[in-house]
Each structure stands twice: as structure tokens, then as C-alpha cells.
Write a protein that holds these residues in place. Structure first.
Motif, PDB file in Angstrom:
ATOM      1  N   UNK A   1       0.913  -1.232  -0.087  1.00  0.00           N
ATOM      2  CA  UNK A   1      -0.021   0.048  -0.021  1.00  0.00           C
ATOM      3  C   UNK A   1       0.863   1.130  -0.196  1.00  0.00           C
ATOM      4  N   UNK A   2       2.056   1.142   0.074  1.00  0.00           N
ATOM      5  CA  UNK A   2       3.129   2.279   0.166  1.00  0.00           C
ATOM      6  C   UNK A   2       2.975   3.075   1.255  1.00  0.00           C
TER       7      UNK A   2
ATOM      8  N   UNK B   1      14.062  -3.315   1.812  1.00  0.00           N
ATOM      9  CA  UNK B   1      15.416  -3.897   1.641  1.00  0.00           C
ATOM     10  C   UNK B   1      16.547  -2.987   0.805  1.00  0.00           C
ATOM     11  N   UNK B   2      17.835  -2.940   1.333  1.00  0.00           N
ATOM     12  CA  UNK B   2      18.739  -2.201   0.319  1.00  0.00           C
ATOM     13  C   UNK B   2      19.013  -2.906  -1.011  1.00  0.00           C
ATOM     14  N   UNK B   3      19.680  -2.247  -1.750  1.00  0.00           N
ATOM     15  CA  UNK B   3      19.960  -3.034  -3.091  1.00  0.00           C
ATOM     16  C   UNK B   3      21.495  -3.502  -2.774  1.00  0.00           C
TER      17      UNK B   3
ATOM     18  N   UNK C   1      13.167   2.309  -5.916  1.00  0.00           N
ATOM     19  CA  UNK C   1      12.302   3.382  -5.859  1.00  0.00           C
ATOM     20  C   UNK C   1      11.194   2.998  -5.225  1.00  0.00           C
ATOM     21  N   UNK C   2      10.637   4.245  -4.526  1.00  0.00           N
ATOM     22  CA  UNK C   2       9.636   3.863  -3.380  1.00  0.00           C
ATOM     23  C   UNK C   2       8.800   5.396  -3.952  1.00  0.00           C
TER      24      UNK C   2
ATOM     25  N   UNK D   1       7.234  -2.986  -9.045  1.00  0.00           N
ATOM     26  CA  UNK D   1       8.175  -4.268  -8.950  1.00  0.00           C
ATOM     27  C   UNK D   1       9.104  -4.156  -7.623  1.00  0.00           C
ATOM     28  N   UNK D   2       9.474  -3.178  -7.191  1.00  0.00           N
ATOM     29  CA  UNK D   2      10.384  -3.292  -6.076  1.00  0.00           C
ATOM     30  C   UNK D   2       9.421  -3.421  -4.763  1.00  0.00           C
ATOM     31  N   UNK D   3       8.124  -3.130  -4.817  1.00  0.00           N
ATOM     32  CA  UNK D   3       7.364  -3.566  -3.857  1.00  0.00           C
ATOM     33  C   UNK D   3       7.016  -5.166  -3.891  1.00  0.00           C
ATOM     34  N   UNK D   4       6.720  -5.625  -5.009  1.00  0.00           N
ATOM     35  CA  UNK D   4       6.638  -7.341  -5.059  1.00  0.00           C
ATOM     36  C   UNK D   4       7.974  -7.812  -4.522  1.00  0.00           C
ATOM     37  N   UNK D   5       8.932  -7.354  -5.220  1.00  0.00           N
ATOM     38  CA  UNK D   5      10.437  -7.929  -4.742  1.00  0.00           C
ATOM     39  C   UNK D   5      10.443  -7.908  -2.964  1.00  0.00           C
ATOM     40  N   UNK D   6      10.109  -6.904  -2.760  1.00  0.00           N
ATOM     41  CA  UNK D   6      10.352  -6.664  -1.397  1.00  0.00           C
ATOM     42  C   UNK D   6       9.483  -7.563  -0.383  1.00  0.00           C
ATOM     43  N   UNK D   7       7.927  -7.845  -1.077  1.00  0.00           N
ATOM     44  CA  UNK D   7       7.257  -9.004  -0.263  1.00  0.00           C
ATOM     45  C   UNK D   7       7.909 -10.336  -0.286  1.00  0.00           C
ATOM     46  N   UNK D   8       8.588 -10.473  -1.457  1.00  0.00           N
ATOM     47  CA  UNK D   8       9.245 -11.793  -1.590  1.00  0.00           C
ATOM     48  C   UNK D   8      10.618 -11.961  -0.724  1.00  0.00           C
TER      49      UNK D   8
END
Length: 664
Positions: free
Chosen positions: A535-536, A551-553, A566-567, A579-586
Motif C-alpha cells: 500500500x506504500x 531492503x537495500x539494493x 524506487x519508493x 516491481x520493487x514492492x513485489x520484490x520486497x514482499x518476496x
């Protein structure tokens, strides 16, 4: 099923499992999950496609113990799980031999020293057969990037300064032991002062011994040199319940037959020592109001969920466990599924009940709600990411599977997308089963030292449900939280209901899904909740292992030229942000195993985002006003191997470019 619920951080104001976090630092828990997820990760990963050159041998009688193992034969039908065979193959020019045991019915599937994907599991040490017929035990083979290693595995690497040995600290694959790191926790390998000497060859009475003169079978695993390290399968591998004399299960679904009257050995991958000991969670401030099973959605709210139909649900999960379909697998036929629909408990109605149960409790206690906040688009995206994640956890599909396991869909651009249809199929860990009274023929994941949540006799606490809830203390903590919170009152009638009836987590669809919502809405230690990420509501990048954030890159990687992901606050139409949100959830779900470059070999992250894109394309077409944000760079990447040359959005959506929690 790679993600197991071993540790739960605090819920929003309610620490429904925070007791776990206090017993081990987050990094240790992450590593423990990596080791325990090995068997499931291997099972879900695609086969390596290794070519074999096999010599045939005459069919032999099945051996029920390692000491009576006969050479494997391609023409023999091994109808009973738990049959031992010996097998030889050449790996990188070296003839090897070991004893293997099958986990399900098989014929023609050769054992392998380089992959555990098939029915055969290696038992004991590997023998190196010399030209003169003598044998030595393999001590430390070369490291290979495509081989998987568990904690304790020892490998050798030839460097410019000589041969160096390394020991794996926890489960790893694809991480070069010689990689330079600034901190010890950034590598899964520990450099050894000296390489171990080969142990003496076992005596003939040892289950792992092999007769050097036994040449009844030979093979060739000499492809890329992907051999196992010492320590991989270094102890006898437990197996699934013995098979009956009935016809074999369908080859498309490798569930071992679940009959037999004697208690069998534990299924493959069962941990021996539990990682933590839990205490009783604090009670909810306010109990949820009692809900009537089958109640409709309220008149207000749930903008997206009220538009999801039974037809949509059946499109998403046509092969869900308990739904009768003669074209499906064993969990779509008797005894798991009945034609009258009585076993089809993972229906849309069950999902709606789980949502209403959780939100009734959340509203009563002033916490955030699931699928009932924000805009129609945001609610849809939460639904889609939640089920993309959960579909991968429970998927019965596999690469190149025929219909109905994989179908196709044309998106709004006319691109033909593959759609895997196996979501909600494996709602119970492969190799285990449950009886109607809650007992199991094979018993695992039992911590007899848990004073707060002691195991009940005859019960197994193996992985069940959409998050593969595991261990008696997690079943007990979840059961106690449900009871004290007033949830599922017709099912949870006592604080220890799920200790007595752990089978309900797999057989009761609403209860199973509720465990997934509980995980989704609950911060995991210093990891934010998946809900807040999507939800940001969380835009802060974590700076340390004690700093809650995104997460950090990875060092040296950027997105749009920036060294941080990117946030954006709130809703987004930005593909890179989504994409970054989905990756963070993984990363929250299984980052220790699937992030930090793992998508270069691990198919979990590409499959999760492929599910999301396929599901999103379907609903965007059906509901033109929805316009849920897709990650088009991650379309049809079910079997992709992500690299630094992949599109940045694909790297982000698969957490390839993210460090794993808390590796910074």
C-alpha cells in the motif's frame, strides 16, 4: 513449499508470535529457514535436464533395508516407497556409488548424484570407485554453482594460491565461496584452515557401504560437473509412507501413496531439531465479534472482493486441493476429493470468510484491514500479490506441464501468456498425510520440549495451509491467538484445538487461508508487513538489522541510476515502484533463499511475479476500470534466469537486486 512459518514478528499491536523473535537474532532465524526449506525448494525447482547413459540390469526384488539393496534397474517397477537400491554414475570423470531410497512409485527414473528432484534420495556417504575396484569415501568434492549444499557441506575450490576448502554455514546454491565480502554474514561459506581427510570406508554392515564389484548399474552425471558436496544427504534420508499394492499415482503428480498401517520413517526434509521454543502469546485487547459462517459481505467496503465471482475463483484455482477433477492429480480424486463437492473446502466462500474473520478482529482492535482499505485498484493489487505469493507456495504445476496444469491467456497487447493453474494444490506437505481424527501415519516437526504448546500423541505438525504452518509451537501459538481473539469460533473451540487437530489447517479452507492473512498483515521482526509495503505505507529503506524498513539494493546495482530502490507513498502506477514492492514482499516471505541474486538460479521469484502478471492481465481485461499496475518486463518469466543484464523492473520484482534481510 519453500516458506514455512517458523517465526512470526509482532502483529499490528498484537504480538501473535513475537515470542519466537526473542529467542534468536533475525539472521539466525533466516538461516534456519533456509536449511529447513531445502527439500521443498528442490522439489519445486525444475529438473536440471541432465543426460544419462545407463546400462540395464535384470529386475530384482525390492529391498526394504539398505543392507539388502540391489542395483537400480530401469525395467523394475518400484511400487513401494522406501525401497533401497545401489547406483553408480560417472561425475566429472569419477565413478561414484551410493545407496538411494525412493519416496514414491517409480519406474525408469534413474537416481542422480547431482539432483534430488526425482523419486530417489541419496542415503549416506558417496563411495569413489577406483580403477582397481577399491573404494574411498568422498570427503570434499569441488564446488559447483548449480549444486545445492546444506549447512555443514564441505567443498574444495582451486584458487591461484592453492586448494581451499569451505564449509557451508546454511543452505546455499550459486554463491561462489571465493566471493570477497566485507562482513562474515554476507557469505554462506566459512573458509577452513585445512581440508578434511577422507573418512575410512564403512564396514560391510553399514547401510552406506557399497560393494565395489557391484556393477549392475552405471550412469553418467558428467554434465557441468554438478556433484553434491559432502554433508548433502550425509544422513539417512527419511521417506514417505509405504505405498499400497494399488496402481501407481498419476505421473503428473508425484504424491507418494498414503496407505499402510505401520509408522514409516519421516518424509524427506523433516528437520530433527526445532529452531525455537515459543511462549504463549498475549491475549487480544478485544475479542472479535462472532460471525455467522457463510455471512455475506457487508453493504459497505470490499470494492474489489465483491466483484470477484465463483467463475473467477475457478479460473484462478481449477486444480485446488479437494476439488474433484479426473484430469487433475491425486488431490483432485478420491480420497482427497469427492465428486459431491464435500471436500472442496478452498472455495471463494472460504476466502471471504477468512477475510471477514480477520477484519472483524482488526476493526475491533483498531488495526488495519485486509482487502478493505484504499481504492478499488489498491484492493485488487493486494488480492493479486497475496495470491501470486500463495499460489507459488502451494503450486502443483511445473515447467512444460500439459493442460490443465498450464493454460494460456492473451493480454491487452495481444501477448500470449502462460498461466500456471496449480495454485492451492499442495496445501499439505508432500510425503505426509492426515487421518480424519487429526493423527498422521508419519509424524514430524515435533518439539517435545515445548512447555507452552506440547505436542499431542500421534499428531504431526508438518507444513500445512497456504503458508505451510510448521512445528507444534507454531500450531499452538496460532490456535491460542485464534481462540483468545474470538476467531473461527465454530472450529477453534479450545486454546489447543490445532494441537489436537492440526489437520484442520489443511482441510478447513477458511482456517488455512486465515493463517496466510495473519502472516501477510503481521510485521516479521524488523521486516514491515506485506500489507504496508504494497500500500506504500512503508517507504523507508532499512539502514540496519534493527531498523524496520525496505531492503537495500545489492552493492553496485542501481535502479534508474539510484543506489536505492524506487519508493512512493500510497498508490502507484509506476512499474518500477510496483516491481520493487513485489520484490520486497518476496524478501519478507523467503528472502534468505530467494533474494540477493538467487533469481539467477532459483525459479521461485520469477514464478511469483509471473503469477502476478497473469492474474493481473486476467482481471484488468475483465474489469476495464481496474487498471491494476502490471510489471510488463516480468511477463512469462516462469523459467527465467535473471541476471544483471535483465530489465531493472524484472531484477526488482524478483528481488534479484536486493540484499536479503538483514544482510546489510
Amino acid at each position: 513449499m519453500a516458506n514455512k512459518l517458523h517465526n512470526k514478528g509482532p502483529a499490528q499491536g498484537h504480538r501473535c508470535g513475537s515470542t519466537h523473535a526473542s529467542t534468536r537474532p533475525p539472521r539466525t532465524l533466516r538461516r534456519h529457514r533456509q536449511a529447513l526449506a531445502l527439500a521443498a525448494a528442490v522439489m519445486l525447482n525444475g529438473a536440471l535436464g541432465l543426460g544419462m547413459t545407463l546400462a540395464t540390469a535384470a529386475p530384482t526384488a525390492a529391498a526394504s533395508s539398505a543392507s539388502t539393496a540391489q542395483p537400480w534397474s530401469a525395467s523394475t517397477t518400484y511400487a513401494t516407497a522406501g525401497t533401497f537400491v545401489t547406483y553408480r554414475a560417472t561425475v566429472n570423470g569419477q565413478l561414484k556409488e551410493a545407496t538411494f531410497i525412493n519416496a514414491w512409485w517409480t519406474q525408469g527414473d534413474a537416481p542422480s548424484f547431482v539432483s534430488s528432484d526425482g523419486p530417489w534420495k541419496q542415503v549416506g556417504a558417496v563411495q569413489l570407485i577406483q580403477p582397481d575396484g577399491s573404494a574411498t569415501v568422498e570427503a570434499a568434492p569441488p564446488w559447483f554453482g548449480t549444486a545445492a549444499y546444506v549447512g555443514g557441506s564441505v567443498v574444495t575450490v582451486d584458487t591461484s594460491s592453492g586448494r581451499q576448502c569451505y564449509k557451508a554455514k546454511y543452505w546455499t546454491q550459486g554463491f561462489d565461496p571465493t566471493t570477497a565480502v566485507s562482513q562474515p554474514w554476507e557469505t554462506p561459506w566459512e573458509a577452513l584452515a585445512a581440508c578434511p581427510a577422507a573418512p575410512t570406508r564403512p564396514s560391510s554392515g553399514d547401510p552406506t557401504s557399497a560393494d565395489p564389484g557391484n556393477t549392475g548399474n552405471t550412469g553418467n552425471d558428467d554434465v557441468n560437473g554438478t556433484g553434491n558436496g559432502s554433508g548433502v544427504n550425509s544422513t539417512p534420508t527419511p521417506v514417505a509412507p509405504a505405498a499400497s499394492s494399488s496402481p501407481p499415482p498419476p505421473r503428473t503428480d508425484k504424491l507418494p501413496p498414503q496407505s499402510g498401517t505401520q509408522a514409516p520413517p519421516l518424509p524427506t526434509g523433516t528437520p530433527i531439531v526445532p529452531p525455537v521454543t515459543a511462549d504463549i502469546p498475549p491475549a487480544s485487547p478485544v475479542k472479535a465479534p462472532a460471525l455467522t459462517p457463510g455471512a455475506d459481505l457487508p453493504a459497505q467496503g470490499y470494492a474489489f472482493l465483491r466483484r470477484v465471482t465463483v467463475e473467477d475463483w475457478d479460473w484462478l484455482f481449477p486444480l485446488r486441493s479437494g476439488r474433484y477433477d479426473v484430469n487433475g492429480g491425486t488431490r483432485n480424486t478420491a480420497p482427497f476429493a469427492q465428486p459431491d463437492g464435500s471436500t472442496d473446502t478452498f472455495q471463494l466462500a472460504a476466502f471471504r470468510r477468512a477475510v471477514l474473520e480477520y477484519n472483524a478482529w482488526a476493526k475491533a482492535n483498531g488495526y488495519k484491514q485486509f482487502l478493505n482499505e484504499g481504492t478499488l485498484k489498491q484492493q485488487a493489487e493486494e488480492f493479486l500479490v497475496f495470491w501470486a505469493k500463495s499460489s507459488r507456495e502451494t503450486s502443483g504445476s511445473w515447467s512444460n506441464a500439459p493442460a490443465p496444469w498450464i493454460t494460456s491467456l492473451n493480454d491487452d497487447n495481444g501477448t500470449t501468456m502462460n498461466v500456471w493453474k496449480g495454485g492451492l494444490y499442495w496445501v499439505e506437505e508432500v510425503g505426509y498425510s492426515s487421518r480424519p481424527d487429526g493423527t498422521s501415519p508419519a509424524i514430524g516437526y515435533v518439539d517435545t520440549g515445548s512447555a507452552a504448546f506440547p505436542p499431542a500423541p500421534g499428531r504431526s505438525y508438518h507444513g500445512r495451509g497456504v503458508i505451510q504452518l510448521s512445528w507444534n509451537y507454531n500450531y499452538g501459538a496460532f490456535s491460542r491467538w485464534l481462540y483468545d481473539s474470538g476467531l473461527m469460533r465454530d472450529v477453534i473451540t479450545a486454546p489447543d484445538t490445532l494441537l489436537q487437530r492440526p489437520d484442520l489447517v489443511a482441510s478447513n479452507g477458511a482456517l488455512s487461508i486465515l493463517s496466510g492473512i495473519w502472516f501477510w498483515m503481521t510485521p516479521q521482526g524488523q521486516k514491515p508487513s506485506s500489507h504496508d509495503v504494497l500500500y506504500g505505507d512503508m517507504t523507508h529503506i532499512s539502514t540496519s538489522g534493527t531498523d524496520t524498513g525496505l531492503p537495500q539494493l545489492r552493492t553496485g546495482l542501481t535502479v534508474r541510476g539510484a543506489a536505492t530502490g524506487p519508493v512512493a507513498a500510497g498508490d502507484t502506477t509506476d512499474e518500477q515502484v510496483m516491481a520493487f514492492r513485489i520484490g520486497s514482499i518476496i524478501n519478507i516471505v523467503n528472502g534468505g533463499l530467494e533474494c540477493n541474486g538467487a533469481a539467477s538460479w532459483h525459479n521461485g521469484p520469477p514464478q511469483r511475479v509471473s503469477y502476478y502478471n497473469a492474474y493481473t492481465a486476467y482481471f484488468n481485461q475483465k474489469m476495464p476500470d481496474l487498471q491494476a499496475t502490471r510489471v510488463r518486463a516480468a511477463t512469462n518469466v516462469w523459467d527465467a534466469r535473471v541476471s544483471t543484464s535483465s530489465p531493472e523492473a524484472l531484477q526488482s520484482a524478483t528481488c534479484f537486486n536486493q540484499k536479503s534481510y538483514y544482510g546489510w
